[in-house]
Design an enzyme around this catalytic site. Structure first.
Site, PDB file in Angstrom:
ATOM      1  CG  ASP A  70      -0.389  -0.348   2.517  1.00  0.00           C
ATOM      2  OD1 ASP A  70       0.858  -0.302   2.649  1.00  0.00           O
ATOM      3  OD2 ASP A  70      -1.141  -0.674   3.435  1.00  0.00           O
ATOM      4  CG  ASN A 137      -9.931   0.147  10.173  1.00  0.00           C
ATOM      5  OD1 ASN A 137      -8.929  -0.571  10.043  1.00  0.00           O
ATOM      6  ND2 ASN A 137     -10.267   1.051   9.281  1.00  0.00           N
ATOM      7  CG  HIS A 139      -6.661  -1.307   7.632  1.00  0.00           C
ATOM      8  ND1 HIS A 139      -6.492   0.060   7.602  1.00  0.00           N
ATOM      9  CD2 HIS A 139      -5.540  -1.792   8.217  1.00  0.00           C
ATOM     10  CE1 HIS A 139      -5.329   0.371   8.125  1.00  0.00           C
ATOM     11  NE2 HIS A 139      -4.731  -0.735   8.507  1.00  0.00           N
ATOM     12  CD  GLU A 144      -9.034   2.230   5.949  1.00  0.00           C
ATOM     13  OE1 GLU A 144      -8.602   1.273   6.627  1.00  0.00           O
ATOM     14  OE2 GLU A 144      -9.069   3.392   6.349  1.00  0.00           O
TER      15      GLU A 144
HETATM   16  P1  PGA Z   1       0.669  -1.324  12.918  1.00  0.00           P
HETATM   17  O1  PGA Z   1      -0.266  -1.117  11.652  1.00  0.00           O
HETATM   18  O2  PGA Z   1       1.470  -2.558  12.657  1.00  0.00           O
HETATM   19  O3  PGA Z   1       1.524  -0.093  12.970  1.00  0.00           O
HETATM   20  O4  PGA Z   1      -0.223  -1.475  14.109  1.00  0.00           O
HETATM   21  C1  PGA Z   1      -1.112  -2.146  11.268  1.00  0.00           C
HETATM   22  C2  PGA Z   1      -1.981  -1.718  10.134  1.00  0.00           C
HETATM   23  O5  PGA Z   1      -2.494  -0.579  10.131  1.00  0.00           O
HETATM   24  O6  PGA Z   1      -2.196  -2.515   9.209  1.00  0.00           O
END
Ligand code: PGA
Length: 243
Positions: A70, A137, A139, A144
């Site tokens: 991404d 959330n 994702h 999302e």
């Molecule tokens: P993080 O991000 O590893 O910094 O918690 C996870 C994500 O948003 O996919």
């Protein structure tokens, strides 16, 4: 396909060790793998452990290819918030994966066309290993909620919870771009292997919803329970028990 294998580890140190071991085993079994490595904080220890293995000559990467998961839109290429830059510093450079072996997501030009071209390539060549994190959330990548299991690689708008969660990397919510490109659920769910890394009590509720709640568009990660390949979720005790 089958239920995800859930491996509960004591803490983030063990998460890094077990994560790196699982990934290194897959790379040693097929040194020509195509890997999609998530950015974010959770995989950093795992990537550092992989870099140690590589430096010690225990992890061949000459034939490894990488596809970016991404990226934010609207940034200049040298912007410190570039997720390509993050992936480069934490994964590509330490593992010496360079040049044509790296597929970068499009950030300008005809994005829809470029995203469709990536999906066409992935439909033939496939992802061997997706290393994913879990958003608070639900994702995966920037898929999302709500999202369908068939969602292609595409431009997305980030939701307020993601902007808020990512503000901690960049200073404030105003510093987080709200448009992004993400590999879609469809190519990710077709991966031969998926390793999901989850750490910390703040992920407790969402990891349980993803693995034990209904499978559906409100929790994108829940679709990993319908993935074509092997899915391993490595989760630390804080996230699993909510400690
Ligand atoms: P993080 O991000 O590893 O910094 O918690 C996870 C994500 O948003 O996919």
């Amino acid at each position: 396909m089958g239920e995800p294998r859930i491996e509960v580890v004591d803490d983030d140190v063990e998460l890094a060790r077990v994560g790196a071991r699982s990934i290194a085993d897959l790379v040693r079994a097929d040194p020509e793998v195509t890997i999609v490595p998530a950015t974010g904080e959770t995989p950093l220890g795992t990537y550092a452990a992989l870099a140690d293995l590589h430096r010690d000559g225990d992890l061949p990467t000459e034939a490894v290819s990488v596809v970016q998961l991404d990226e934010y839109l609207g940034l200049m290429s040298e912007d410190r918030r570039s997720l390509f830059g993050w992936m480069d510093r934490t994964f590509l450079t330490p593992l010496e994966i360079t040049g044509e072996r790296v597929t970068r997501l499009p950030i300008d030009g005809d994005l829809d066309d470029a995203c469709a071209a990536i999906d066409r390539t992935l439909a033939t060549r496939g992802i061997d290993l997706a290393i994913l994190g879990l958003g608070s959330n639900g994702h995966v990548g920037f898929n999302e909620p709500p999202v369908s299991a068939g969602a292609p690689t595409r431009v997305v708008h980030l939701t307020p919870p993601t902007v808020e969660a990512n503000a901690r990397y960049w200073g404030s919510a105003q510093d987080v771009p709200t448009e992004a490109v993400t590999l879609g659920m469809r190519p990710l769910l077709a991966a031969a292997s998926v390793v999901v890394l989850v750490s910390g009590a703040r992920k407790h509720e969402i990891v349980r919803r993803a693995l034990e709640g209904p499978v559906g568009e409100d929790v994108p990660a829940s679709f990993l329970r319908t993935a074509a390949g092997d899915v391993t979720v490595i989760v630390d005790r804080a996230a699993w028990e909510g400690l």
